[in-house]
Motif scaffolding. Structure first.
Motif, PDB file in Angstrom:
ATOM      1  N   TYR A 196      -2.675   7.907   6.480  1.00 52.95           N
ATOM      2  CA  TYR A 196      -3.314   6.647   6.075  1.00 52.95           C
ATOM      3  C   TYR A 196      -2.394   5.458   6.309  1.00 52.95           C
ATOM      4  O   TYR A 196      -2.799   4.442   6.897  1.00 52.95           O
ATOM      5  CB  TYR A 196      -3.712   6.720   4.597  1.00 52.95           C
ATOM      6  CG  TYR A 196      -4.049   5.372   3.997  1.00 52.95           C
ATOM      7  CD1 TYR A 196      -5.153   4.650   4.435  1.00 52.95           C
ATOM      8  CD2 TYR A 196      -3.244   4.817   2.997  1.00 52.95           C
ATOM      9  CE1 TYR A 196      -5.461   3.415   3.893  1.00 52.95           C
ATOM     10  CE2 TYR A 196      -3.539   3.583   2.455  1.00 52.95           C
ATOM     11  CZ  TYR A 196      -4.644   2.882   2.901  1.00 52.95           C
ATOM     12  OH  TYR A 196      -4.940   1.656   2.366  1.00 52.95           O
ATOM     13  N   SER A 226       0.849  -1.189   0.000  1.00 48.66           N
ATOM     14  CA  SER A 226       0.000   0.000   0.000  1.00 48.66           C
ATOM     15  C   SER A 226       0.880   1.233   0.000  1.00 48.66           C
ATOM     16  O   SER A 226       1.882   1.291   0.715  1.00 48.66           O
ATOM     17  CB  SER A 226      -0.910   0.001   1.221  1.00 48.66           C
ATOM     18  OG  SER A 226      -1.750   1.136   1.203  1.00 48.66           O
ATOM     19  N   VAL A 234      -9.125  -2.896   5.337  1.00 47.86           N
ATOM     20  CA  VAL A 234      -8.527  -4.004   6.085  1.00 47.86           C
ATOM     21  C   VAL A 234      -9.189  -4.054   7.456  1.00 47.86           C
ATOM     22  O   VAL A 234      -9.122  -3.085   8.216  1.00 47.86           O
ATOM     23  CB  VAL A 234      -6.999  -3.829   6.239  1.00 47.86           C
ATOM     24  CG1 VAL A 234      -6.424  -4.985   7.052  1.00 47.86           C
ATOM     25  CG2 VAL A 234      -6.324  -3.755   4.880  1.00 47.86           C
ATOM     26  N   GLU A 257      -6.245   3.679  -0.643  1.00 51.15           N
ATOM     27  CA  GLU A 257      -6.847   4.400   0.483  1.00 51.15           C
ATOM     28  C   GLU A 257      -8.335   4.645   0.260  1.00 51.15           C
ATOM     29  O   GLU A 257      -9.128   4.617   1.195  1.00 51.15           O
ATOM     30  CB  GLU A 257      -6.123   5.730   0.674  1.00 51.15           C
ATOM     31  CG  GLU A 257      -6.668   6.563   1.823  1.00 51.15           C
ATOM     32  CD  GLU A 257      -5.870   7.831   2.031  1.00 51.15           C
ATOM     33  OE1 GLU A 257      -6.230   8.589   2.954  1.00 51.15           O
ATOM     34  OE2 GLU A 257      -4.902   8.073   1.283  1.00 51.15           O
ATOM     35  N   SER A 304      -2.844  -0.760  12.775  1.00 54.62           N
ATOM     36  CA  SER A 304      -4.165  -1.353  13.014  1.00 54.62           C
ATOM     37  C   SER A 304      -4.105  -2.853  13.285  1.00 54.62           C
ATOM     38  O   SER A 304      -5.090  -3.437  13.739  1.00 54.62           O
ATOM     39  CB  SER A 304      -5.092  -1.080  11.807  1.00 54.62           C
ATOM     40  OG  SER A 304      -4.593  -1.731  10.640  1.00 54.62           O
ATOM     41  N   SER A 309      -1.757   4.769  10.069  1.00 51.91           N
ATOM     42  CA  SER A 309      -2.966   4.210  10.663  1.00 51.91           C
ATOM     43  C   SER A 309      -3.140   2.748  10.274  1.00 51.91           C
ATOM     44  O   SER A 309      -3.474   1.899  11.114  1.00 51.91           O
ATOM     45  CB  SER A 309      -4.188   5.028  10.216  1.00 51.91           C
ATOM     46  OG  SER A 309      -5.379   4.435  10.688  1.00 51.91           O
ATOM     47  N   LEU A 310      -2.877   2.449   9.008  1.00 51.96           N
ATOM     48  CA  LEU A 310      -2.991   1.064   8.534  1.00 51.96           C
ATOM     49  C   LEU A 310      -1.955   0.172   9.208  1.00 51.96           C
ATOM     50  O   LEU A 310      -2.268  -0.936   9.672  1.00 51.96           O
ATOM     51  CB  LEU A 310      -2.810   1.019   7.015  1.00 51.96           C
ATOM     52  CG  LEU A 310      -2.851  -0.364   6.356  1.00 51.96           C
ATOM     53  CD1 LEU A 310      -4.210  -1.018   6.575  1.00 51.96           C
ATOM     54  CD2 LEU A 310      -2.538  -0.257   4.859  1.00 51.96           C
ATOM     55  N   SER A 311      -0.719   0.654   9.289  1.00 46.26           N
ATOM     56  CA  SER A 311       0.354  -0.167   9.859  1.00 46.26           C
ATOM     57  C   SER A 311       0.166  -0.428  11.344  1.00 46.26           C
ATOM     58  O   SER A 311       0.657  -1.427  11.877  1.00 46.26           O
ATOM     59  CB  SER A 311       1.717   0.504   9.622  1.00 46.26           C
ATOM     60  OG  SER A 311       1.829   1.693  10.376  1.00 46.26           O
TER      61      SER A 311
END
Length: 375
Positions: free
Chosen positions: A46, A40, A97, A92, A53, A49-51
């Motif tokens: 973004y 990603s 996920v 994004e 989560s 935040s994803l990493s």
């Protein structure tokens, strides 16, 4: 996309002039034979935040990824090798996920955490690595070993204000009682902190093996290709578990640990002062025996040679000049130094790794001259 177990992940930052682009990569698995890399790219908010989560070992559901054919030769230099011909790309705006709670986790998926992604018989013993020595320098290998000790994470700040960390773990097996493996990324460090010394076995696929000139020993490094399986359920791992239990029961492991501790040196006890001439005399008197000499020497240092990194291509300028094959690299100081006092000069002494950073007063990622160095 269905639910899968997260196996490994890495966060990278790529800086362009006036802007930064963030990328996050991880690997998921939903069967003994099927696992795939996920990438990603996007804004810092973004990607961070994803990493944050989910963690390695979590069950995730991925919705609306883009399925794309992978360029295996190029991409697998820096990512885990997967059996799939494809990779997943997260957007994004379109992809989601979701992390499953502990009550929603599929027990079949959790069992995959104890199954190595490589052939469980395809590994080097620590003794084999030590015996082969510098002939394995730079090789990417699989390792099966038990955990002897887990060091505390050491934190540092680069000159451009980026935070970094490092953690060293000591491994052992039937052939070698102390072998260092170094973790640099957040996920592998967090994973290492969960290991119980002298009770945990790991199968580490695709670790980089290097010869540490400063410590005069072989070491392993967790890289972006590495996938670590904790307490693998394989016949080979069971043999190692039996060795751990028997060594603990008989006291043999404790005896070997005491023997090694006697061979270590407390720097605070080093008080002997030498001149360059005296050290040369000691070397001549040693008759080729590799017995260490510990002491203090007051000298002037001349830094005579460095290799410069091309940060955009992640290659060494020297290597790219002599070979069309670009090896993957990691940054570290490894500098040749001439040490001189009033009695003479010691030529081509190595100043490496953390000791070099402390001596120079700057980190490896960027020094005062704007140069990056590598091993």
């Amino acid at each position: 996309m269905g639910t899968a177990i997260c196996y490994t992940d890495m966060l990278f930052i790529f800086a362009d002039i006036g802007s930064e682009r963030y990328t996050f990569s991880f690997t998921i698995r939903d069967s003994p034979t099927c696992f795939i890399n996920v990438n990603s790219w996007g804004r810092e908010d973004y990607i961070r935040s994803l990493s944050e989560s989910f963690r390695v070992g979590d069950c995730v559901t991925i919705e609306n990824p883009l399925v794309q054919a992978k360029e295996a030769e190029r991409e697998e230099k820096f990512n885990p090798v997967t059996p799939s011909c494809y990779k997943l790309l997260l957007s994004e705006n379109h992809s989601v996920v979701k992390t499953s709670s502990c009550y929603e986790m599929d027990t079949k998926l959790l069992s995959l955490l104890h199954l190595p992604v490589k052939d469980p018989q395809d590994y080097y013993s620590l003794g084999d690595i030590t015996a082969n020595g510098q002939s394995l320098d730079g090789r990417i290998l699989n390792v099966l070993a038990a955990v002897m000790s887990v060091g505390e994470p050491k934190y540092f700040m680069t000159s451009d204000k980026r935070k970094g960390q490092r953690c060293e773990v000591k491994l052992y097996d039937e052939t070698e009682m102390s072998f260092p493996i170094v973790c640099w990324d957040n996920e592998s460090i967090q994973l290492a902190q969960s290991w119980i010394p002298r009770e945990t076995v790991i199968f580490a696929s695709d670790v980089r093996i290097n010869f540490d000139k400063f410590r005069n020993c072989m070491t392993a490094t967790v890289i972006s290709k590495t996938i670590i399986t904790t307490n693998p359920e394989t016949a080979e791992a069971n043999v190692l578990f039996s060795f751990i239990k028997e060594s603990a029961r008989s006291g043999a492991l404790h005896d070997k640990m005491e023997e090694q501790s006697k061979g270590s040196i407390n720097l605070e006890t080093v008080v002997d002062i030498y001149t360059v001439e005296q050290l040369k005399e000691k070397a001549l008197q040693s008759d080729g025996k590799l017995e260490p000499v510990y002491g203090i020497i007051y000298v002037t240092a001349c830094f005579k040679f460095v290799l410069k990194m091309n940060e955009m291509s992640n290659t060494c300028t020297f290597c790219s000049d002599v070979s069309s094959y670009s090896k993957s690299t990691f940054s570290s100081f490894d500098i040749l130094v001439d040490l001189t006092d009033h009695t003479g000069t010691l030529y081509s002494c190595y100043l490496s790794d953390c000791v070099a950073e402390e001596t120079l007063g700057c980190t490896v990622s960027r020094n005062e001259l704007g140069c990056s160095y590598l091993i």
